[in-house]
Design a protein around this motif. Structure first.
Motif, PDB file in Angstrom:
ATOM      1  N   THR A  56      18.117  20.872  23.376  1.00 14.36           N
ATOM      2  CA  THR A  56      17.313  20.815  22.147  1.00 14.36           C
ATOM      3  C   THR A  56      16.715  19.421  21.987  1.00 14.36           C
ATOM      4  N   ALA A  57      17.502  18.383  22.364  1.00 15.96           N
ATOM      5  CA  ALA A  57      16.966  17.019  22.263  1.00 15.96           C
ATOM      6  C   ALA A  57      15.775  16.862  23.208  1.00 15.96           C
ATOM      7  N   ASN A  58      15.897  17.431  24.423  1.00 17.93           N
ATOM      8  CA  ASN A  58      14.768  17.376  25.356  1.00 17.93           C
ATOM      9  C   ASN A  58      13.553  18.088  24.771  1.00 17.93           C
ATOM     10  N   MET A 107      12.839  18.624  21.658  1.00 19.63           N
ATOM     11  CA  MET A 107      12.306  17.831  20.550  1.00 19.63           C
ATOM     12  C   MET A 107      11.489  16.657  21.096  1.00 19.63           C
ATOM     13  N   GLN A 108      12.022  16.007  22.152  1.00 24.62           N
ATOM     14  CA  GLN A 108      11.305  14.866  22.726  1.00 24.62           C
ATOM     15  C   GLN A 108       9.907  15.258  23.178  1.00 24.62           C
ATOM     16  N   GLU A 155       7.392  15.225  20.437  1.00 24.58           N
ATOM     17  CA  GLU A 155       7.503  14.061  19.566  1.00 24.58           C
ATOM     18  C   GLU A 155       6.178  13.708  18.889  1.00 24.58           C
ATOM     19  N   LEU A 190       5.657  15.911  16.029  1.00 24.17           N
ATOM     20  CA  LEU A 190       6.580  15.549  14.955  1.00 24.17           C
ATOM     21  C   LEU A 190       6.048  14.363  14.165  1.00 24.17           C
ATOM     22  N   GLU A 191       5.503  13.366  14.908  1.00 26.20           N
ATOM     23  CA  GLU A 191       5.011  12.163  14.225  1.00 26.20           C
ATOM     24  C   GLU A 191       3.844  12.502  13.302  1.00 26.20           C
ATOM     25  N   ILE A 205       5.561  15.309  10.021  1.00 28.26           N
ATOM     26  CA  ILE A 205       6.998  15.141   9.793  1.00 28.26           C
ATOM     27  C   ILE A 205       7.546  16.272   8.930  1.00 28.26           C
ATOM     28  N   THR A 213       9.768  18.958  10.455  1.00 26.57           N
ATOM     29  CA  THR A 213      11.195  18.759  10.747  1.00 26.57           C
ATOM     30  C   THR A 213      12.091  19.333   9.654  1.00 26.57           C
ATOM     31  N   LEU A 214      11.532  19.390   8.429  1.00 23.76           N
ATOM     32  CA  LEU A 214      12.375  19.836   7.309  1.00 23.76           C
ATOM     33  C   LEU A 214      12.963  21.214   7.541  1.00 23.76           C
ATOM     34  N   PHE A 215      12.228  22.064   8.278  1.00 24.58           N
ATOM     35  CA  PHE A 215      12.652  23.459   8.412  1.00 24.58           C
ATOM     36  C   PHE A 215      13.372  23.754   9.722  1.00 24.58           C
ATOM     37  N   ILE A 216      13.542  22.724  10.534  1.00 20.72           N
ATOM     38  CA  ILE A 216      14.181  22.965  11.832  1.00 20.72           C
ATOM     39  C   ILE A 216      15.594  23.552  11.693  1.00 20.72           C
TER      40      ILE A 216
END
Lengths: 454, 454
Positions: free
Chosen positions: A291-293, A295-296, A299, A302-303, A306, A309-312
């Motif tokens: 999941t981190a990968n 998300m990366q 990115e 996401l920037e 933003i 991200t609230l609903f992730i």
């Protein structure tokens, strides 16, 4: 009456009286609360017949260790007197050299029987059968059979059924019960009081789950274990109940996302507990790192937005929850043989519309939530809030559908590659769905929000 | 042999022969695969004795509907001939007016018995007991008892035990088995072949779970249901096994985060399936919305350090997974009576260090992951990456500890307020842990990253 304390010498007699008079199941429960030293001390003071009764209870904890602590001669007398299936259980869990020493002290025929039971894989019908059953040749009469039963009536396991074998080939031909036996006249042939049908049997390698299902389906009190037509032993219903309770515990533990404990929770050592839990937890953690990968790789999106991200957490957990529901349904339906491996596509055809409807329900709730918050000014999602609501709603439909589908297919996949479908735990499904959930969410966002936020 | 097809008139005879010859459990399995119309048609062609056998199987699906579809006179003959516990099961699920009509057609003593069984709450011992047991006065001899059993030997339920009652007060005094009975001389008093101990009994209101535990603990084939010393009926082990399988299914479904299905998965209607699943899914979704609120309140931190979002799914799922493990352990230990409500603090004292150790293991893995990615240049977490790694590691310790603790306490809390502890599903725990997990993560970040990223 259930609490004993370490005893002084003069108390031993009083305790021994309790051990001799209470129901054996209560005595076992009391012994389980004692330290191993006290339990051994108490058992040494018990009359031999009672000792046999106590060790015949599968509920007696640390039975192998207690048997090992007894004087060797008493231990081998005990193994000879107790039921064969329990003796095999105890020997199975003893370490060398104690196991060989005890086996060596037994009479050769019993030793051979025990060695053959011990040779079968754990959990198979043959490994939990008892060899103490009543079988008579089919040319006997009712009266002769009754006399024989009166003579061999020693162990409780003989009660269940009388197996009738061919006098020459010793192949199993029929079975009958005591109840039918006593309705016959003494001179009637034994076959006249047996149903005109081969008894239901299992093979030595039938597993515990199938065994329980056979016994429950045919309402049997015992089922004969038959190899090439010859009866090797019987598995009795009380052993099956113990087995079922054990299996349920294992399934619940595994569904919780860990290895099944083989001891009661409060008795498990701290280190063993960590071992059982850390393995799966680390495996899930490493998988979840994807999941981190994911998300990366999103990115830059996401920037720019933003607010996404609230609903992730909300969206990811919904996929996991619907997957967990589907998995629990399929695991259970597979275990009950309601469906087989070949039914995967029928299940998929059910879960696809189910997931779509459930996802739509959650999607509508999600859209309402965003609209209400925006409308009442609890939070400002920006000028493009209808698009954000649309993104969340659409993503929910996709993720819940994906969750239901993959949650229902995971047990099939595990079974197909030879694993127990019950290993498909709720955390396993959640992890599986999480990474894909993120990809679905961001893909939907890229389509709906392109040109506005993204 | 298990697949029937809608039948033409001339095939009916052939089918009827199959119905009459196969093992009744196989016949029932075959009938369950038929439509209700075909099943009714087939049942009408079956000899009456066989019909009784078929309806005596609890595995027969839609038995109430099939009984209702039979001609009324045949249905009431059927209810009279079948075992009382199964007849009560069927009547319980029939709607009015069919239920009253059928009851009205029965002989008054049977009607009274059935009405009293139907009066007990579902799932209680009395609601699943049969009243067909053998009881004899304690002043009878062995021979007279054997003669009596030969005479009443009609239904299979009588096999289990012989209950001995006081000839004046009719209170239960002892019980014995057929096996012991046949070892006695005909002129011996019946009490001479009975163990010198009151039999284990249950009350009419004992619940199914306790019933199963009593039968399994004392290795019984049947347990008498006793009210004020008088025996009302017996619950037999085959009914208990069916009950245990049903309960396990319910527990697995609930642990998966949904209402338990009361029908096989593939037979459930689509709408009913949605209903069972949507309720919990929506409840969990609404609770999980708190995560969006939590995220909103940390929005300024998120904007400053977008890198923090990358680890949100990873960290939250770890809390949920450790919670799910702890919950499954505690649910099962409570169900097996290994622990009671009062043991919550002992469990908490175990889960606290367990959570700390498990959290530390994951924390170390997490820190290594970030360090490696940074070192090998897979991803650049910025100049403050050691602080980010420290944040993730520390948060994991806190969240896994919190997950283990709250996961283990949830079943206790549910039990305390009167709910079934098995309602503490994996998704329920995950949702509970998610919001707190976010708060822990951001709090740790605020402490460690203040002055650098935040």
């Amino acid at each position: 009456m259930n609490d004993f304390f370490p005893v002084a010498d003069d108390e031993a007699v009083a305790i021994a009286r309790i051990l001799a008079n209470d129901h054996v199941a209560d005595v076992v429960e009391a012994l389980n609360h004692e330290s191993r030293e006290t339990a051994t001390e108490l058992l040494c003071a018990v009359p031999f017949e009672r000792l046999v009764e106590i060790f015949d209870q599968p509920e007696l904890e640390s039975a192998p260790e207690l048997a090992e602590a007894l004087p060797r001669s008493k231990a081998s007398k005990l193994l000879t007197a107790m039921s064969v299936d329990r003796a095999a259980d105890i020997l199975r869990e003893l370490d060398e050299p104690a196991r060989s020493e005890l086996l060596g002290a037994l009479a050769p025929p019993l030793r051979a029987t025990l060695l053959s039971i011990l040779g079968y894989p754990e959990g198979s019908a043959a490994s939990i059968m008892t060899t103490e059953f009543v079988s008579v040749p089919s040319d006997w009469t009712v009266g002769r059979t009754l006399d024989y039963i009166r003579k061999v009536e020693r162990t409780r396991e003989t009660v269940y059924a009388i197996y009738i074998v061919d006098p020459q080939t010793h192949l199993l031909v029929r079975s009958t019960g005591l109840r039918r036996l006593i309705t016959g006249e003494p001179d009637d042939p034994i076959l006249s009081v047996a149903p005109d049908r081969m008894p239901v049997t299992v093979t030595p390698l039938t597993d515990r789950e199938n065994l329980a299902q056979t016994i429950s389906k045919y309402d049997l009190l015992a089922v004969p274990v038959v190899d090439h037509g010859k009866i090797l032993g019987i598995v009795t219903i009380d052993d099956i109940i113990d087995t079922m309770i054990e299996e349920t515990t294992e399934d619940v533990h595994r569904f919780g996302g860990m290895e099944a404990l083989d001891e009661p929770y409060m008795k498990m050592s701290f280190l063993a507990m960590i071992q059982k839990r850390a393995g799966w937890l680390c495996a899930l953690f490493l998988s979840e790192m994807l999941t981190a990968n994911a998300m990366q790789s999103y990115e830059s999106e996401l920037e720019k937005a933003i607010v996404l991200t609230l609903f992730i957490p909300l969206i990811m957990s919904s996929g996991g929850n619907s997957g967990s529901q589907a998995t629990s349904l399929v695991i259970r339906a597979l275990a009950l043989r309601e469906i087989g491996l070949g039914d995967w596509w029928r299940v998929a055809l059910r879960e696809l519309p189910t997931g779509l409807v459930l996802g739509s329900i959650l999607g509508v709730v999600g859209v309402c939530r965003i609209t209400l918050w925006q409308y009442f000014g609890f939070y400002d999602y920006g000028p493009h809030w209808p698009l954000i609501a649309a993104t969340v709603g659409t993503a929910l439909v996709g993720i819940v559908t994906f969750g239901s589908l993959s949650g229902s297919m995971l047990p099939f996949a595990l079974k197909r590659i030879g694993f127990d479908p019950a290993s498909a735990s709720a955390p396993f499904v959640a992890t599986l769905v999480d990474v894909t959930g993120l990809v679905i969410y961001f893909s939907v966002a890229l389509v709906i929000l392109r040109g506005t936020l993204l």
